[in-house]
Design an enzyme around this catalytic site. Sequence first.
Site, short mmCIF file in Angstrom:
data_model
loop_
_atom_site.label_atom_id
_atom_site.label_comp_id
_atom_site.label_asym_id
_atom_site.label_seq_id
_atom_site.Cartn_x
_atom_site.Cartn_y
_atom_site.Cartn_z
N SER A 128 0.82 -1.22 0.00
CA SER A 128 0.00 0.00 0.00
C SER A 128 0.84 1.26 0.00
O SER A 128 2.00 1.26 0.43
CB SER A 128 -0.92 0.02 1.22
OG SER A 128 -1.63 -1.17 1.33
N1 SAH Z 1 -0.46 -5.36 3.97
C1 SAH Z 1 0.29 -5.62 2.77
C2 SAH Z 1 -0.43 -5.28 1.49
C3 SAH Z 1 -1.56 -6.17 1.26
S1 SAH Z 1 -2.02 -6.52 -0.40
C4 SAH Z 1 1.65 -4.92 2.77
O1 SAH Z 1 1.91 -4.13 3.70
O2 SAH Z 1 2.43 -5.18 1.88
C5 SAH Z 1 -3.31 -7.61 0.07
C6 SAH Z 1 -2.86 -8.98 0.47
O3 SAH Z 1 -4.01 -9.68 0.96
C7 SAH Z 1 -2.34 -9.80 -0.70
O4 SAH Z 1 -1.06 -10.27 -0.41
C8 SAH Z 1 -3.35 -10.92 -0.83
O5 SAH Z 1 -2.78 -12.15 -1.25
C9 SAH Z 1 -3.89 -11.02 0.58
N2 SAH Z 1 -5.21 -11.65 0.71
C10 SAH Z 1 -6.30 -11.50 -0.08
N3 SAH Z 1 -7.32 -12.26 0.40
C11 SAH Z 1 -6.86 -12.89 1.50
C12 SAH Z 1 -7.43 -13.81 2.43
N4 SAH Z 1 -8.70 -14.25 2.32
N5 SAH Z 1 -6.66 -14.26 3.44
C13 SAH Z 1 -5.37 -13.86 3.57
N6 SAH Z 1 -4.79 -13.00 2.74
C14 SAH Z 1 -5.51 -12.51 1.71
#
Ligand code: SAH
Length: 225
Positions: A60
């Site tokens: 993000s």
């Molecule tokens: N917080 C992260 C950015 C997140 S991007 C950072 O600081 O880099 C969103 C993430 O959520 C992705 O890696 C995606 O694979 C994950 N995601 C999506 N759905 C999910 C779920 N049901 N359970 C766990 N992770 C999930």
Amino acid sequence: MSLHARKIRMIMGLRRAGLTDTDVLNAIERIPRELFVLDSFHDQAYEDQALPISHGQTISQPQIVAMMTEALEVKKTHKVLEIGTGSGYQAAVLSRLCRRLYTIERYKSLLAEAEQRFHHLRLHNITSRCSDGSRGWREQAPFDRIIVTAAAAEVPQTLVDQLAVGGIMVIPVGPERGDQVLVKLTKQEDGSVSPKIITDVRFVPLVEGALPEGEGRPTPRRMEN
Ligand code: SAH
């Protein structure tokens, strides 16, 4: 310009944008964002922008990380759950502010890379696992704070159930590629939540159900005959 100078410029930008919580800004200053982005984006690590990581996911934008962290009102005694580890950057920032940070990612390989970063930076109060985060982490509930860093179609009730009374959840809500809003919920005594919209956002979707198949393992070779 050195990475350090770029980092200071980024922090000043966050202040100008109204993000003034000193604890949050200190935590951001202490976490080297360049270690969480792909090598080819090293130079852009301290620009205020989201950047691609593997599997079509994103780390993000710093302003959103700061805003979500500030909205979460984390205290040193708190047990915090993050859904969507991704690069691990948001988890790393939060880990400097709380007692223990639990984080869940559905991609095994993203999680493995994030875990290496936590280890390298000696962030020993982070516990992580690979699973569907929309189900939360029942064994460790209740949590004082829950942060979801992927957009949910609606707030998963399972996560509300795992939030302590008086606890706060910050979650982007809305359709994939549609209008999404960042919502802050506080759980009331009777279990209900009072939502407040913070701002418009754009996040990758929270994908519920089965984990990506075979991900992280070598592709099976086709049998020759
Ligand atoms: N917080 C992260 C950015 C997140 S991007 C950072 O600081 O880099 C969103 C993430 O959520 C992705 O890696 C995606 O694979 C994950 N995601 C999506 N759905 C999910 C779920 N049901 N359970 C766990 N992770 C999930």
